[in-house]
Design a protein around this motif. Structure first.
Motif, short mmCIF file in Angstrom:
data_model
loop_
_atom_site.label_atom_id
_atom_site.label_comp_id
_atom_site.label_asym_id
_atom_site.label_seq_id
_atom_site.Cartn_x
_atom_site.Cartn_y
_atom_site.Cartn_z
N LYS A 263 -18.28 15.63 0.09
CA LYS A 263 -17.97 14.39 0.81
C LYS A 263 -18.17 13.14 -0.04
N VAL A 264 -18.90 13.24 -1.13
CA VAL A 264 -19.08 12.07 -2.00
C VAL A 264 -18.19 12.18 -3.23
N GLY A 265 -17.13 13.00 -3.12
CA GLY A 265 -16.08 13.00 -4.12
C GLY A 265 -16.11 14.08 -5.17
N CYS A 266 -16.94 15.10 -5.02
CA CYS A 266 -16.99 16.16 -6.03
C CYS A 266 -15.63 16.83 -6.19
N LYS A 267 -15.16 16.95 -7.44
CA LYS A 267 -13.87 17.57 -7.73
C LYS A 267 -14.01 19.02 -8.20
N GLY A 268 -15.20 19.59 -8.02
CA GLY A 268 -15.43 20.97 -8.44
C GLY A 268 -14.43 21.98 -7.88
N PRO A 269 -13.95 21.81 -6.62
CA PRO A 269 -13.00 22.77 -6.08
C PRO A 269 -11.64 22.82 -6.79
N VAL A 270 -11.29 21.77 -7.53
CA VAL A 270 -9.98 21.76 -8.19
C VAL A 270 -10.12 21.64 -9.71
N THR A 271 -11.32 21.90 -10.21
CA THR A 271 -11.58 21.74 -11.64
C THR A 271 -11.97 23.08 -12.26
N TYR A 272 -11.19 23.48 -13.25
CA TYR A 272 -11.46 24.75 -13.92
C TYR A 272 -12.28 24.50 -15.18
N ASN A 273 -13.49 25.00 -15.17
CA ASN A 273 -14.38 24.88 -16.32
C ASN A 273 -15.60 25.77 -16.06
N SER A 274 -16.44 25.93 -17.07
CA SER A 274 -17.60 26.82 -16.95
C SER A 274 -18.91 26.04 -16.89
N CYS A 275 -18.84 24.78 -16.46
CA CYS A 275 -20.05 23.94 -16.42
C CYS A 275 -21.17 24.58 -15.59
N ALA A 276 -20.81 25.22 -14.47
CA ALA A 276 -21.83 25.76 -13.58
C ALA A 276 -22.53 26.98 -14.15
N THR A 277 -21.93 27.63 -15.13
CA THR A 277 -22.55 28.81 -15.73
C THR A 277 -23.06 28.55 -17.14
N MET A 278 -22.26 27.88 -17.98
CA MET A 278 -22.67 27.58 -19.35
C MET A 278 -23.69 26.44 -19.36
N LYS A 279 -23.44 25.44 -18.52
CA LYS A 279 -24.27 24.24 -18.42
C LYS A 279 -24.29 23.48 -19.75
N TRP A 280 -25.19 22.51 -19.84
CA TRP A 280 -25.24 21.61 -20.99
C TRP A 280 -26.62 21.57 -21.60
N ASN A 281 -26.70 21.07 -22.84
CA ASN A 281 -27.99 20.91 -23.54
C ASN A 281 -28.79 22.21 -23.55
N GLY A 282 -28.13 23.27 -24.05
CA GLY A 282 -28.82 24.55 -24.16
C GLY A 282 -29.01 25.24 -22.82
N GLY A 283 -28.09 24.99 -21.88
CA GLY A 283 -28.16 25.65 -20.57
C GLY A 283 -29.14 25.01 -19.61
N VAL A 284 -29.50 23.75 -19.85
CA VAL A 284 -30.50 23.09 -19.01
C VAL A 284 -29.95 22.66 -17.66
N SER A 285 -28.77 22.00 -17.66
CA SER A 285 -28.27 21.44 -16.41
C SER A 285 -26.78 21.15 -16.54
N PHE A 286 -26.17 20.66 -15.46
CA PHE A 286 -24.80 20.17 -15.47
C PHE A 286 -24.71 19.09 -14.39
N PRO A 287 -23.66 18.27 -14.37
CA PRO A 287 -23.65 17.11 -13.49
C PRO A 287 -24.03 17.39 -12.03
#
Length: 359
Positions: A263-287
């Motif tokens: 409801k606050v605008g997340c575009k995750g449903p239409v965005t293809y990427n591995s952010c949720a599994t690979m994450k960032w900064n050595g697997g620490v987090s993602f947006p």
């Protein structure tokens, strides 16, 4: 490292055991969704490979892609450039400049004719003869054309290179275009994202080294291993989505409880990427884990979609738990479903245009 040494010989001299090398092969195979049987083949391919000559060109960009690459943790950036590849030219990282830098690029092209890989970040301006971005008095377009002529493949890293990104956004004052429009038929891999994930970049390079071919790609020339599913598919907040529990703001009760950010605008449903599994900064987090919705930065025209805090169109007027039942990001994006991610993007753009007309 001698020019004719294999990676195995060099790594052995540095005290890297076969066991450690196989562990690295296992990691690369797992992040690229390769079967367990491929681990041995991947490790052997890497062991028999020679350091890969890489020429990195930076055009209309912000250096964010290079910044991301320097944060790779497996392999580390240092391991990548000293053990696996020969980074023969990089606008941002080279110690030399001017004529010496351009001579290094030309020497690498001549010594590795037909074998070197060109990596490009940033879009290419074509308007007014391409004068809006030049290097050593040469337009980006001309430099790309010259460098690609004898290349084995080209990797477009970042959304600016892959799809035009922010420079190409409306009104596109420089006539910016993505690398795909200028690749000259060379094998092309798009690694989109603003910026792309560091380990995705190093993983693709490792795959090219091991197998000497381009990995399986989607319809946008992105590696399926990393861009085969939406962020929503693997998001840890999805159970809240399914239950119809959403944050209505960034500081309300729902946000504090970690509810879905749709409801606050997340575009995750239409965005293809591995952010949720690979994450960032050595697997620490993602947006999304940090409390901010996905901006959709790995998709074409993400900037023109705008309204980063506007929710995606609600299917059939569904609300609350019915939203999940409508499966905006589940069945709606599934194989053979009536709606695709691209359809939702177009619908969203159309809704924004209507709002502008009303204003």
């Amino acid at each position: 490292m001698k020019h004719d040494d294999t990676l195995a010989a060099e790594l052995q001299r540095r005290g890297v055991s076969r066991r450690a090398f196989l562990k690295f092969g296992s990691y690369i195979a797992s992040i690229m969704a390769l079967p367990p049987s491929s681990v041995e083949a991947l490790a052997e391919g890497l062991a028999a490979a020679h350091r890969q000559s890489v020429i990195w060109l930076s055009f209309q960009e912000c250096t964010g892609c290079t910044e991301s690459l320097t944060r790779s943790h497996s392999p580390t950036f240092e391991n990548l450039i000293f053990d696996f590849i020969s980074l023969d030219y990089h606008h941002t990282l080279m110690a030399v400049s001017g004529e010496a830098a351009e001579q290094a690029r030309k020497a690498a092209m001549a010594a590795n004719k037909g074998k070197y890989i060109v990596v490009v970040d940033g879009s290419v301006p074509l308007k007014d003869g391409g004068v809006y971005s030049t290097i050593a008095g040469v337009t980006n377009h001309q430099m790309l054309e010259d460098t690609l002529k004898d290349a084995f493949a080209v990797i477009a890293v970042g959304t600016c290179a892959a799809f035009g990104g922010i420079p190409k956004a409306n009104p596109n004052p420089t006539g910016a275009v993505p690398i795909s429009e200028l690749s000259g038929g060379k094998p092309l891999i798009n690694i989109s994202g603003c910026p792309p994930i560091a380990d995705v970049m190093t993983g693709v390079v490792s795959y090219l080294l091991a197998f000497g071919k381009v990995p399986d790609l989607d319809h946008l020339s992105r590696p399926k291993a990393f861009f085969g599913e939406t962020i929503h598919d693997r998001c840890y907040r999805r159970p809240f989505y399914e239950r119809g529990l959403f944050a209505d703001g960034f500081d309300d009760h729902g946000a504090r409880q970690g509810y879905c950010l749709y409801k606050v605008g997340c575009k995750g449903p239409v965005t293809y990427n591995s952010c949720a599994t690979m994450k960032w900064n050595g697997g620490v987090s993602f947006p999304i884990q940090s409390g901010h919705g996905c901006l959709g930065c790995s998709e074409p025209d993400f900037w023109d979609m705008g309204g980063f805090y506007r929710p995606l169109p609600t299917p059939l007027g569904a609300t609350g738990p019915a939203l999940a039942g409508a499966a905006l990001a589940g069945a709606a994006l599934g194989v053979g479903a009536a709606y695709s991610a691209r359809h939702h993007q177009k619908t969203y753009l159309a809704s924004l245009e209507k709002e502008k007309e009303k204003e």
